[in-house]
Design a protein around this motif. Structure first.
Motif, PDB file in Angstrom:
ATOM      1  N   TYR A   1       0.954  -1.202  -0.078  1.00 27.93           N
ATOM      2  CA  TYR A   1      -0.056   0.217   0.040  1.00 27.93           C
ATOM      3  C   TYR A   1       0.574   1.227  -0.084  1.00 27.93           C
ATOM      4  CZ  TYR A   1      -3.243   3.685   1.384  1.00 27.93           C
ATOM      5  OH  TYR A   1      -3.980   4.657   1.579  1.00 27.93           O
ATOM      6  N   THR A   2       1.856   1.338   1.029  1.00 28.59           N
ATOM      7  CA  THR A   2       2.732   2.448   0.915  1.00 28.59           C
ATOM      8  C   THR A   2       3.206   3.082  -0.348  1.00 28.59           C
ATOM      9  OG1 THR A   2       3.107   1.909   3.275  1.00 28.59           O
ATOM     10  CG2 THR A   2       4.756   3.729   2.155  1.00 28.59           C
ATOM     11  N   LEU A   3       3.977   2.309  -0.855  1.00 24.01           N
ATOM     12  CA  LEU A   3       4.309   2.748  -2.315  1.00 24.01           C
ATOM     13  C   LEU A   3       3.350   3.250  -3.511  1.00 24.01           C
ATOM     14  CD1 LEU A   3       6.778   3.493  -4.286  1.00 24.01           C
ATOM     15  CD2 LEU A   3       7.021   1.073  -4.777  1.00 24.01           C
ATOM     16  N   MET A   4       2.366   2.104  -3.112  1.00 27.16           N
ATOM     17  CA  MET A   4       1.132   2.476  -4.374  1.00 27.16           C
ATOM     18  C   MET A   4       0.591   3.674  -4.016  1.00 27.16           C
ATOM     19  SD  MET A   4      -2.078  -0.053  -5.016  1.00 27.16           S
ATOM     20  CE  MET A   4      -1.072  -1.249  -5.564  1.00 27.16           C
ATOM     21  N   SER A   5       0.464   4.366  -2.823  1.00 29.96           N
ATOM     22  CA  SER A   5      -0.345   5.505  -2.233  1.00 29.96           C
ATOM     23  C   SER A   5       0.620   6.576  -2.560  1.00 29.96           C
ATOM     24  CB  SER A   5      -0.543   5.485  -0.869  1.00 29.96           C
ATOM     25  OG  SER A   5       0.583   5.210  -0.304  1.00 29.96           O
ATOM     26  N   GLU A   6       1.821   6.427  -2.530  1.00 29.02           N
ATOM     27  CA  GLU A   6       2.853   7.413  -2.829  1.00 29.02           C
ATOM     28  C   GLU A   6       2.945   7.944  -4.516  1.00 29.02           C
ATOM     29  OE1 GLU A   6       5.865   6.931   0.951  1.00 29.02           O
ATOM     30  OE2 GLU A   6       6.592   6.203  -0.981  1.00 29.02           O
TER      31      GLU A   6
END
Length: 369
Positions: free
Chosen positions: A267-272
């Motif tokens: 989720y983290t990289l995707m949201s960034e």
């Protein structure tokens, strides 16, 4: 107030987003942090009162979770890990009496809260799975994995005071005491200026995914690759591939100037990537449906493409879709972390005010009293 903050240590995304909230909380409150894995070192460099605990880990083979190896290594780790956690528990009881607990999908802090009858505020992206409605058409073919994952998520932090679920997609809520808030973003991401370059940013958490480099080579597209060669101290160039040692500043610079991103379903990289309007080709880790759900919504919104396994044809198809994804991403807007911080502060204030009798009030709200 006094806050116990728990951070799950598997994957660095939990640590990087918790850092943002902790930087705000520690300015106004006394905070102790319990954390496991690599996240402990990351947070210890930035905050005081960081307590290392043992937490579950995941074993990978290729781009999939190796289930039995995961079970075995966690059983072995528990032999030394549980006594360590017990020691930390008693240290916290003797030296720190929290008013409220915040848990980023972390079990130790949650159990501490339950044992001391403290309100828990859940802050993570996982609760979207259990506390929201998802269209049957979106889940088609994934029903069994979805139900199994939802059961795990539901059992992780049951009966919390409130659930703050971070997200870039907004399905309807199906449970009370739930707030959807925009993704938590690092200051470095918020200040990054997005530019369109020609390279692909490639990130893999599983170093065992040995088929990936050959596919990337065959594409002929310049790729800056992170995660596959964690032993590197400097760049290693192999044709159109540049393997890079991890550097937060270097990674963010490669992200903000990328043509597109190739990564898992974390989720983290995707949201960034969504925030910086970077199309993403998502290849979720096998056996982790949470990543699959992220990828399904990413594709539904037109922000990227989901594939079960990477192939040269799939990569070429994605590259043809990049312009359309860029157009769709123009519609995504987010005012930093303003909404998330406001929601957290509001729930902390309510939890503190009702901390003595919150269980009865929640039972009445849920129709259980």
């Amino acid at each position: 107030m006094r806050i116990l903050y728990g951070v799950v240590g598997e994957g660095m995304g939990h640590a990087t987003r918790s850092r943002v909230l902790l930087e705000a909380l520690t300015k106004e409150h006394e905070v102790h942090i319990v954390v496991s894995g690599r996240a402990q070192s990351y947070l210890s460099q930035r905050f005081q009162n960081v307590h290392g605990i043992w937490g579950l880990t995941i074993a990978y083979e290729g781009n999939s979770v190796k289930k039995w190896q995961t079970v075995l290594q966690n059983l072995q780790g528990a032999v030394k890990g549980w006594p360590q956690n017990v020691r930390q528990y008693f240290d916290l009881v003797e030296g720190f009496k929290p008013d409220v607990v915040v848990s980023d999908f972390e079990t130790f802090s949650y159990l501490f809260a339950k044992n001391h009858r403290l309100p828990v505020i859940s802050v993570d992206n996982m609760q979207v799975i259990n506390r929201c409605q998802h269209e049957p058409s979106l889940l088609a073919g994934h029903e069994e994995s979805f139900e199994a994952t939802r059961a795990i998520v539901k059992a992780k932090l049951p009966g919390a005071f409130h659930y703050l679920a971070t997200t870039f997609f907004y399905p309807p809520l199906r449970k009370r005491r739930t707030t959807l808030a925009p993704s938590i973003l690092r200051p470095e991401i918020l200040s990054a200026k997005s530019e369109r370059g020609e390279h692909l940013l490639v990130y893999q958490t599983a170093t065992t995914n040995t088929h990936l480099p050959e596919i990337l080579k065959q594409s002929g597209v310049p790729c800056r690759v992170y995660g596959l060669r964690r032993d590197l101290k400097e760049d290693l160039v192999d044709g159109n591939l540049t393997y890079r040692p991890f550097s937060e500043a270097g990674f963010i610079d490669d992200l903000r100037t990328a043509r597109a991103v190739v990564a898992g379903g974390g989720y983290t990289l995707m949201s960034e990537a969504v925030y910086l309007h970077k199309p993403l080709l998502s290849i979720p880790v096998g056996g982790q449906f949470e990543q699959v759900l992220n990828a399904l919504y990413l594709e539904k919104l037109g922000y990227g493409m989901y594939v079960k396994e990477l192939s040269l044809d799939a990569l070429k198809t994605f590259l043809t879709r990049v312009p359309a994804c860029e157009e769709a991403l123009k519609g995504y807007e987010q005012d930093g972390n303003v909404k998330m911080l406001a929601a957290l502060n509001d729930q902390l204030a309510q939890a503190y005010e009702h901390r003595g009798h919150w269980r009865m009030e929640l039972a009445e709200m849920d129709g259980k009293a």
